[in-house]
Design a protein around this motif. Structure first.
Motif, PDB file in Angstrom:
ATOM      1  N   THR A  94       0.504  -1.564   0.063  1.00  0.00           N
ATOM      2  CA  THR A  94       0.021   0.336   0.344  1.00  0.00           C
ATOM      3  C   THR A  94       0.925   1.383  -0.386  1.00  0.00           C
ATOM      4  O   THR A  94       0.576   2.270   0.041  1.00  0.00           O
ATOM      5  CB  THR A  94      -1.081   0.294   1.367  1.00  0.00           C
ATOM      6  N   LEU A 149       0.872   2.642  -3.651  1.00  0.00           N
ATOM      7  CA  LEU A 149       0.266   2.781  -3.636  1.00  0.00           C
ATOM      8  C   LEU A 149       0.090   4.098  -3.290  1.00  0.00           C
ATOM      9  O   LEU A 149      -0.653   4.811  -4.236  1.00  0.00           O
ATOM     10  CB  LEU A 149      -1.352   1.872  -3.783  1.00  0.00           C
ATOM     11  N   ARG A 150       0.175   4.639  -2.237  1.00  0.00           N
ATOM     12  CA  ARG A 150       0.256   5.861  -1.948  1.00  0.00           C
ATOM     13  C   ARG A 150       1.425   6.842  -2.670  1.00  0.00           C
ATOM     14  O   ARG A 150       0.759   7.713  -3.170  1.00  0.00           O
ATOM     15  CB  ARG A 150       0.831   6.021  -0.390  1.00  0.00           C
ATOM     16  N   MET A 208      -0.625   7.477  -5.953  1.00  0.00           N
ATOM     17  CA  MET A 208      -1.639   8.697  -5.773  1.00  0.00           C
ATOM     18  C   MET A 208      -0.601   9.780  -5.189  1.00  0.00           C
ATOM     19  O   MET A 208      -1.960  11.116  -6.288  1.00  0.00           O
ATOM     20  CB  MET A 208      -2.101   8.224  -4.322  1.00  0.00           C
ATOM     21  N   GLU A 259      -2.892  11.768  -8.619  1.00  0.00           N
ATOM     22  CA  GLU A 259      -3.418  11.636  -7.913  1.00  0.00           C
ATOM     23  C   GLU A 259      -4.799  12.939  -8.293  1.00  0.00           C
ATOM     24  O   GLU A 259      -5.966  13.292  -9.045  1.00  0.00           O
ATOM     25  CB  GLU A 259      -4.004  12.031  -6.059  1.00  0.00           C
ATOM     26  N   ARG A 310      -8.335  14.070 -10.547  1.00  0.00           N
ATOM     27  CA  ARG A 310      -9.467  14.278  -9.842  1.00  0.00           C
ATOM     28  C   ARG A 310      -9.488  16.000 -10.579  1.00  0.00           C
ATOM     29  O   ARG A 310     -10.642  16.145 -11.020  1.00  0.00           O
ATOM     30  CB  ARG A 310      -9.269  15.524  -8.601  1.00  0.00           C
ATOM     31  N   ARG A 311      -8.363  16.028 -11.281  1.00  0.00           N
ATOM     32  CA  ARG A 311      -9.041  17.031 -12.279  1.00  0.00           C
ATOM     33  C   ARG A 311      -9.680  16.919 -13.947  1.00  0.00           C
ATOM     34  O   ARG A 311     -10.949  17.451 -14.413  1.00  0.00           O
ATOM     35  CB  ARG A 311      -6.975  17.799 -13.009  1.00  0.00           C
ATOM     36  N   CYS A 329     -14.164  13.584  -6.292  1.00  0.00           N
ATOM     37  CA  CYS A 329     -13.589  13.421  -5.369  1.00  0.00           C
ATOM     38  C   CYS A 329     -13.529  11.237  -4.677  1.00  0.00           C
ATOM     39  O   CYS A 329     -12.738  10.653  -4.877  1.00  0.00           O
ATOM     40  CB  CYS A 329     -14.080  13.322  -3.538  1.00  0.00           C
ATOM     41  N   VAL A 387     -11.801   9.892  -7.323  1.00  0.00           N
ATOM     42  CA  VAL A 387     -10.566   9.365  -7.422  1.00  0.00           C
ATOM     43  C   VAL A 387     -10.455   8.132  -6.106  1.00  0.00           C
ATOM     44  O   VAL A 387      -9.892   7.178  -6.388  1.00  0.00           O
ATOM     45  CB  VAL A 387      -9.952  10.779  -6.923  1.00  0.00           C
ATOM     46  N   GLN A 388     -11.215   8.397  -5.628  1.00  0.00           N
ATOM     47  CA  GLN A 388     -11.484   6.894  -4.539  1.00  0.00           C
ATOM     48  C   GLN A 388     -11.631   5.753  -5.653  1.00  0.00           C
ATOM     49  O   GLN A 388     -11.200   5.081  -5.798  1.00  0.00           O
ATOM     50  CB  GLN A 388     -12.616   7.246  -3.582  1.00  0.00           C
ATOM     51  N   ASP A 389     -12.452   6.041  -6.215  1.00  0.00           N
ATOM     52  CA  ASP A 389     -12.529   4.865  -7.301  1.00  0.00           C
ATOM     53  C   ASP A 389     -12.305   4.328  -7.666  1.00  0.00           C
ATOM     54  O   ASP A 389     -11.681   2.769  -7.821  1.00  0.00           O
ATOM     55  CB  ASP A 389     -14.146   4.672  -7.924  1.00  0.00           C
ATOM     56  N   PHE A 428      -8.516   5.053  -7.649  1.00  0.00           N
ATOM     57  CA  PHE A 428      -7.008   4.385  -7.513  1.00  0.00           C
ATOM     58  C   PHE A 428      -7.232   3.013  -6.686  1.00  0.00           C
ATOM     59  O   PHE A 428      -6.678   2.308  -6.353  1.00  0.00           O
ATOM     60  CB  PHE A 428      -6.622   5.652  -6.018  1.00  0.00           C
ATOM     61  N   PHE A 429      -8.465   2.311  -5.992  1.00  0.00           N
ATOM     62  CA  PHE A 429      -9.645   1.704  -4.915  1.00  0.00           C
ATOM     63  C   PHE A 429      -9.015   0.480  -6.316  1.00  0.00           C
ATOM     64  O   PHE A 429      -8.979  -0.726  -6.689  1.00  0.00           O
ATOM     65  CB  PHE A 429     -10.547   1.258  -5.095  1.00  0.00           C
ATOM     66  N   TYR A 486      -5.257  -0.930  -7.296  1.00  0.00           N
ATOM     67  CA  TYR A 486      -5.310  -1.788  -6.042  1.00  0.00           C
ATOM     68  C   TYR A 486      -5.995  -2.966  -6.611  1.00  0.00           C
ATOM     69  O   TYR A 486      -4.825  -3.676  -6.658  1.00  0.00           O
ATOM     70  CB  TYR A 486      -5.898  -1.123  -4.969  1.00  0.00           C
ATOM     71  N   THR A 487      -7.091  -2.939  -6.859  1.00  0.00           N
ATOM     72  CA  THR A 487      -7.471  -4.620  -7.193  1.00  0.00           C
ATOM     73  C   THR A 487      -7.357  -5.154  -8.315  1.00  0.00           C
ATOM     74  O   THR A 487      -7.035  -6.234  -8.495  1.00  0.00           O
ATOM     75  CB  THR A 487      -9.642  -4.597  -6.759  1.00  0.00           C
TER      76      THR A 487
END
Lengths: 198, 149
Positions: free
Chosen positions: A28, A31-32, A35, A39, A43-44, A57, A60-62, A64-65, A68-69
């Motif tokens: 992780t 990943l950070r 991001m 990121e 977002r832009r 927002c 962005v979460q969806d 980067f999640f 990861y997956t």
């Protein structure tokens, strides 16, 4: 290199592709770091596509999640940013399609709010000039929102993210000629809608 | 034309387009419109500054991994040692109970078996030599002798 990433050493020196290998190994920290690098561009694009900070927002979460997956399916031969734009474009398109069924889900911000935020902060500008600029921004926003989603995404990728036609076509999962057609039709529509105000 | 506006054409293609535009009024008009539109798109505002979403994403990943691990644990729960021991004990108890009941209800089980074998031996007496039937008869005969002893 992989060992260095796994022990958290000098993550910022690694390439995106090397970090993705580590993310595939459930790292992780990698990943950070990714991001931190990308990121803002996600977002832009999401904001310009949806017109809503809250939606951007969430997206962005969806995105980067998903990074990861789906890390195991990433092939290091492909440029990471192209892959990331592809995920972002898919999520944005799905978001807009979902919003049609649920209009209360993060509606686009009123144009006045969007423009006002800029007008207040623009230095050396008279109030009238700021209002005119605000009105023009609102017209552009309306015109962009009226485009079919794929045309809108194609134009945003080229205009703001400055992707090549090849990378933008990969992000939209279409051929370069199909992308050219999308851009051509989109710009034609925008031209017609904005011709009076420009 | 859009690629010309973006400056993405090669030098040769750009020169050719520029020459054509100078000579063609319709294309000149189209190009002017495209340039204005392309420039006007720059008016689209950028998002407001916002904090990184990294903590939310990492929390979501942690929940996701915990949920996955929970599902795996639930799936493996029946295979825990305590569960396996209890299952083996029940199976053994059933086996011994069955043997006990059998010996109570059929005390002459071996005799009856021998009798049955003899009846079949009569029926199968025409079996050719060295066949499976003959082998069976020999084995059955040995069993009968052992039971008689």
């Amino acid at each position: 290199m992989q060992t260095r990433i796994m022990t958290g050493e000098l993550l910022h020196e690694e390439t995106d592709e090397a970090l993705m290998k580590a993310v595939a190994g459930k790292h992780t920290g990698a990943l950070r770091e990714l991001m931190g690098r990308h990121e803002e561009r996600v977002r832009r694009l999401a904001f310009r596509f949806t017109g809503s900070d809250d939606a951007a927002c969430d997206l962005v979460q969806d995105v980067f999640f998903k990074v990861y997956t789906a890390a195991a399916s990433y092939s290091p031969q492909a440029k990471f940013t192209t892959w990331l734009y592809r995920i972002t474009a898919n999520h944005c398109l799905n978001y807009i399609r979902g919003s049609r069924n649920n209009p209360l889900r993060h509606p686009a911000q009123p144009f006045e709010d969007v423009g006002a935020a800029q007008a207040v902060h623009a230095p050396g500008e008279t109030q009238l000039a700021a209002l005119e600029k605000n009105e023009q921004a609102a017209q552009v926003r309306r015109a962009v929102d009226s485009l079919p989603e794929r045309q809108r995404m194609a134009i945003l990728l080229l205009r703001f993210e400055e992707l090549s036609y090849r990378d933008a076509a990969a992000a939209l999962d279409c051929s370069v000629s199909a992308l050219e057609a999308l851009v051509h039709r989109g710009l034609e529509t925008l031209n017609k809608q904005l011709s009076d105000s420009l | 034309m859009p690629q010309y506006v973006q400056g993405l054409l090669s030098a040769a293609d750009a020169c050719e387009t520029a020459d054509h535009v100078q000579a063609c009024a319709a294309c000149r008009e189209e190009l002017a419109g495209l340039k204005k539109t392309w420039s006007a798109l720059g008016e689209l505002p950028a998002p407001h500054a916002a904090a990184s979403m990294a903590p939310e994403v990492l929390q979501r990943i942690s929940d996701y991994e915990n949920k996955r691990a929970g599902t795996l644990r639930a799936w493996l729960a029946p295979f825990k040692p305590s569960f396996a021991g209890a299952t083996a004990a029940i199976m053994l108890a059933g086996f011994f109970a069955g043997a006990l009941i059998s010996s109570v209800y059929y005390p002459d089980n071996g005799q009856a078996q021998t009798g049955t074998d003899s009846a079949y031996a009569g029926i199968l007496s025409d079996a050719p030599p060295a066949s499976f039937v003959e082998l069976y008869q020999q084995t059955a005969g040995q069993n009968s002798q052992e039971n008689a002893l």
